[in-house]
Every structure is written in C-alpha cells, then in structure tokens.
Motif scaffolding. Structure first.
Motif, mmCIF file in Angstrom:
data_model
loop_
_atom_site.group_PDB
_atom_site.id
_atom_site.type_symbol
_atom_site.label_atom_id
_atom_site.label_comp_id
_atom_site.label_asym_id
_atom_site.label_seq_id
_atom_site.Cartn_x
_atom_site.Cartn_y
_atom_site.Cartn_z
ATOM 1 N N SER A 1 -7.011 -6.285 -3.123
ATOM 2 C CA SER A 1 -7.450 -7.669 -3.010
ATOM 3 C C SER A 1 -7.695 -8.238 -4.397
ATOM 4 N N GLY B 1 -0.543 -8.523 4.861
ATOM 5 C CA GLY B 1 -1.480 -9.334 4.102
ATOM 6 C C GLY B 1 -0.852 -10.637 3.653
ATOM 7 N N HIS C 1 -2.920 -4.857 2.792
ATOM 8 C CA HIS C 1 -3.234 -3.529 3.310
ATOM 9 C C HIS C 1 -2.066 -2.609 2.981
ATOM 10 N N ARG D 1 -6.450 -0.744 0.375
ATOM 11 C CA ARG D 1 -6.466 -2.198 0.426
ATOM 12 C C ARG D 1 -6.561 -2.753 -0.991
#
Length: 645
Positions: A229, A192, A221, A227
């Motif tokens: 974010s 990422g 990830h 995941r």
C-alpha cells in the motif's frame, strides 16, 4: 388488441404497460408495434428508466436498432401528482433520442425548469441514462466562493479508459484571477488498484508562480498474503491545501508499506516521510525521512504466550548542522517476552510477564552522543485483578475491579537522545502497560507500581457506565526535566480519572482528567454525542497545560461543537465552531443548510477560517452543491414522496 397477419403488426388500445427488461418500463395510451413488440409507434407514452427517471412524450417511436425517439418531451425524476402537477425540476425538449447501445439520452432544444420557471436553455443536451455506471461526459459542476479566490467554478469531465481505468479532468476558473486544472486517474485490478491525482493553478495570492499538489494512493494484495500500500502527497507551498479547501492538516505524512499479517505473525517494512505546514517549523531540522522494518512472532509456551520481535528503524534530517538540528539516528533491536495469566482461589486473576530487549544505536551529526551505543533492558511484571460482581434487584449488573501491577525494570548502557516520544500520555489504555511511550528512546527504569480501580455498571434499561481512577508510583524519578510538567510525573504520575456513559439510543459521554496532588490539571478531555430522531449534537472540550518540553508555550484550551437537525420537509440545518477559550477567539466557524428528496439535492455551506498555524490570513468560504438525482445514476432516497388520493 388487433393483429394484422399480412403485415405482422399489432394495433393496441390502452392503457398499455410494456416492460423491456428490468431497467425500462413504458406506459402508454395506444400503440402500433411489430409482432416482436420491439419497433413501432406509441402515443401518450411515459417511459420510466431504472424505476427513477420518467420521460413523458406525446409520441414514442421505437426502431429495430434499439433507438427510441420521443416527441414533445417532459423529463423528471420528481413525482407528478394530480394535486401538484408541476415537478420540482423538469427538462422540456422538442425531442429526445434514447440509444440503448450507449445508454444516453440526447435532448434537442432542451429547457431546464425549476418549479415550472425556465432557468436554462440548451440547443442540445446529452446525459447518461440512470442505469449507466460509466459514461464519458461532464459531471456535476463544483462551485464555491471564498474571500481569497472569489467565486470558483470547476467543471469535471469524466473519460473512461476501458472497464478498469478512467480519467477525470477538472478545469477551474475564479473571479479572483485563478485558473487551474485538476486531474484524477484511477486503475482497478483484481488484486487492488491505485489512484493518482492533483491540481495545478495560478492565482494572484502568489503572483507569477505555478502552484499545486499531487497525491498517490494504492493498495495491492500480492501472493502469499502480502499487501503493498502507499499514500503519498506533495504540495508546492504551505498554504495551498488550506487555501483550496483540500486539507487543513498541519502536517503531511506519506508512506509506502509492505506487510503480511497472520494469526501469529506480523511482518512490516515501511518508508515514511513527513512535512510540516506550520509557518514556524523548519523542515530541514525535523526528522522527515524514516525507514523501518519489523517482525513480530508469537508462540504458545509453558501455558502462556511468548513474543519475539526483531526490527530496525532509522530517520534522517536534511540539515547537517552538528547537534539537535542535524541529528540522525538508526536503531536495530531484538526483543523477547513471555506472558501468562491464571485464576487464583477467590477469583483473583494473576498475570506474570517478563521481557528483555537489546538495542544497537548509531547517532550521526551530533557529537554530544557516543556512536555506536549498545543498550539492554530487562523487565518483569506481576499483576493482580480481583473483580467483584453483583446484580441488584432492578436487574443492573455491577463489576468493581481493583488492579495492582508491580513492574521492575533494569537498563544498562548510556542514555540516548529523545526523539521519538517527547509528548508522553497517560490514559485508560496504557495505565497498565509495560511501555506507555510512542518510542523506545526513554523507557522506564527501576521499580514502579501501577494501580487503579475500575467500576462498570450495565443497566437493564440498556445503558452502561464505566469509571476508572489510577496512578503510577516509582522508586526512581523519570529522566524528564523537572521544571517542565508532564502527566507521567517524576516519582509519581498525575491522578488519572476517566469515565464513560453510553445509552441504547446512541447517546455517549466520555471524560478524562489528569490531575496532580495540588489539583492542578495537566490534561482534560470530554466528548459528548447526542442523537435524537432528527437531531445530532457532538461537542468536545480539550485542555492541555503549557509545557516547554513539548514545544507548547501556552495552554491549549479548545471547545468544538457540531449541531445538525433534519426537518420532515427534507431540509437540514448545520452549525458548528472551534473556539479557543485561552485566547477568547474562534479558530473556525461553520454553518450550512441543505435540502434533499427523491429527485433533488442542494447543499449550501459557509465556513470562516481564522488565522491558523498553516494559514497566516483568515478566509471565508461558501460552497454550493446541486444534484439532480436520477440523472447519471440513482441516489439513496432520504425523504421520498408519493401521490395521495
């Protein structure tokens, strides 16, 4: 070709083509080279880098260390033809040094010419070669002009910090007395990356105060399918983002999310924050901080699908005032549902579903509501769809589908404060849904009948159309204030009329109307998109009736349009506006003109922003972008030219 065995050198009479890998090609009249064709002197040379930038020189000297010296140079990525020997732009220089070790072109006594006219002079000019991906140096200048800041110029400087990190600093000044510095840091990893940036500035709009904004975006990830974010943004004041043309959103949102999505399972935990930029909003009384977690699991059961949900959500207001202004709510719930479909004799598609839910709710800073609250809800649904299909003689396929859905609900427990769905909607996507709200504070109760008729046509010529009419009837009225109209109504909803038309050429039209028995509109929305070979048109109309329950004192009646056309010569024109029909005034207007070919891109735009909810004063902004394609990387060729005999 003459080879001198004693000196090991080659004397070559042209024309000569010398290929040095896929990125460099040299065309010349004559050359004196060593036996390995790597060092020597080439006369009447033309070097083509990355099949785009051409550097013509009277003489080219190649050294063994990979450095190439060119004398009396003309460089351009524009085509030069016998019928038109003057390129659109060119750089003339006394000499140029091309160092393959760092992929840079160093011009000495350089002169930039536009259509043969000198416009700029530099004693030294260093640019990256077109095949360079990352190189320290100055990027394309940022130029715009507005009525609030004047002429603003930014000069980005790119600093690579290794193969996976870089930093861009953008000092800015304006004729309106603004000085500022923009920053962007990027980091890439195999799993990422992240981007951190922002801007600080001082201007005369708010004297004596440092203004700015900052943001963070990331996506990683993790192991096991997880995941992580984030998307965060902060601003110093309500007007900064719109004044500096960063964003015109009326509300900022930020979130940090950890999730894992699989075929039969979804797990998500989120922290969210909201901040309104509207001048009339008090952020202390808005639920701006939210925490939520949710697990959704599905299984095959008894020929259907079972769905299990477990979750929690809580929000907090900064205000501690007792009542709506300071109310905080936390909720935990568990929900279990089952759904199955089957085809009955005659082609009738039958679907049955049941769903049960338990809620535990805590209410703080509002003595009007009990604390805690336990509530349960049970729903059952039976749906019948009977599609009729036919094919006409001209090959068109028709499908008519009447749909009837009977839903029964029973809720036990006290009424909760309504914070999460104060603006209900009704459209083709939720007409036959068990739950058509954005939240769970006020779910449907009692028995209701959802019905509709859908017609779809697929023409043999490639276009298709769809129409839907539907409505909801209830045995018990919804607990909305009857004095305030909203599309779901009380014992019966508005009529839903929706349609869609699309063609193979890319034309599309969609329409949605919500109308009561007295033919009064509560919602109207249409979108039209047309696309020809070189022309695109997009227009949208939106009408929403005034509703005090949704904090809308007047009707919302907006029309927006965007039109663009590309000419064969490479020129593009644009025109657009947002118009408020209720108040008979423009919210914004914009126009622009651009030019693009194989070696140059120019874009000039003009936008007029009138008084908005986030900006109490109108402003006008010009923006100019110029890019010499072929310097510091190639660009897609939109309108390329070739020389003709």
């Amino acid at each position: 070709v003459v080879f001198d065995r004693r000196s090991g050198r080659l004397q070559i009479e042209g024309p000569i083509t010398l290929s040095d890998g896929p990125d460099t090609l040299i065309l010349a009249d004559a050359a004196q080279l060593d036996g390995e064709l790597r060092a020597g002197i080439i006369t009447g040379a033309r070097m083509v880098i990355d099949q785009h930038l051409q550097v013509a020189a009277a003489r080219l000297t190649r050294h063994e260390d990979g450095v190439t010296e060119l004398d009396s140079v003309v460089a351009s990525s524009c085509p030069v033809c016998a019928s038109n020997p003057t390129p659109l732009w060119e750089i003339r220089a006394e000499s140029v040094q091309h160092d393959q070790s760092d992929n840079r072109l160093l011009f000495r006594r350089a002169q930039l010419r536009m259509a043969g006219v000198p416009v700029f002079y530099l004693p030294r000019l260093s640019i990256p070669a077109p095949d360079t991906d990352r190189q320290r140096g100055i990027l394309r200048p940022e130029i715009d002009m507005g009525s609030d800041l004047g002429l603003r110029v930014g000069l980005p400087y790119f600093i690579p910090l290794g193969p996976t990190r870089d930093l861009t600093l953008t000092p800015q000044v304006s004729t309106g007395g603004m000085v500022g510095l923009g920053l962007r840091f990027r980091l890439a990893r195999q799993n990422g990356g992240l981007e951190v940036g922002g801007q600080v500035s001082r201007d005369r709009l708010i004297p004596g105060r440092l203004r700015g904004y900052a943001y963070l975006r990331s996506l990683f990830h993790l192991g096991g399918g997880w995941r992580l974010s984030s998307d965060l943004i902060l601003t110093s004041d309500r007007q900064y983002l719109e004044t500096y043309d960063i964003s015109d959103d009326a509300r900022l949102s930020a979130d940090v999310t950890l999730e894992r999505i699989r075929r039969d399972q979804a797990i998500r935990a989120r922290a969210l924050a909201f901040y309104s930029l509207r001048a009339t909003d008090d952020n202390r009384t808005l639920p701006n901080a939210v925490l939520e977690a949710e697990l959704v699991q599905r299984h095959a059961l008894a020929g259907g699908e079972a769905r299990f949900e477990l979750g929690a959500r809580g929000f907090q207001r900064l205000s501690t005032t007792d009542g709506t202004a300071g109310r905080d709510v936390a909720r935990a719930w568990v929900q279990l549902g089952w759904r199955r479909s089957a085809v009955l004799p005659g082609g009738v598609l039958a679907t049955g579903a049941v769903q049960g839910r338990l809620d535990h709710v805590r209410v703080g800073d509002d003595g009007l509501w009990p604390d805690p609250v336990n509530r349960s809800a049970l729903q059952g649904m039976v749906e019948l769809r009977w599609p009729w299909a036919a094919v006409t003689e001209d090959g068109a396929r028709h499908v008519i589908e009447p749909v009837v859905q009977l839903v029964g609900s029973r809720r036990t427990g006290p009424v909760l404060p309504n914070d999460d769905h104060t603006m209900p909607e009704l459209d083709a996507g939720n007409l036959f849904a068990l739950d058509r709200y954005s939240g769970q504070d006020r779910p449907d109760d009692g028995t209701r009948l959802n019905s509709g008729l859908r017609w779809t046509r697929h023409d043999a010529a490639g276009w298709s159309s769809e129409a839907l009419v539907g409505r909801i009837w209830r045995t018990a009225a919804l607990d909305f204030d009857p004095a305030h109209r909203q599309p779901l109504g009380l014992t019966r909803s508005d009529w839903l009329l929706a349609g869609r038309l699309s063609t193979r050429q890319g034309h599309a039209l969609s329409l949605r109307l919500l109308m009561d028995d007295d033919r009064r509109l509560s919602r109207a929305e249409s979108n039209l998109a047309l696309s020809w070979n070189a022309t695109t048109l997009g227009t949208r109309f939106l009408y929403v009736a005034a509703a005090a329950a949704e904090s809308r004192a007047t009707d919302l009646n907006e029309w927006s349009l965007d039109l663009s056309h590309r000419f064969a010569s490479g020129w593009t024109t644009r025109l657009g506006w947002d118009y408020d029909l209720s108040q008979d005034l423009f919210a914004s207007a914009r126009t622009g003109v651009g030019f693009s070919n194989e070696c140059l891109m120019v874009d000039l735009s003009l936008a007029r922003h009138f008084v908005t909810a986030t900006n109490p004063s109108a402003s006008t902004r010009f923006n100019l972008r110029v890019a010499f394609l072929g310097i510091g990387g190639r660009a897609p060729v939109v309108n390329g030219r070739t020389c003709r005999a």
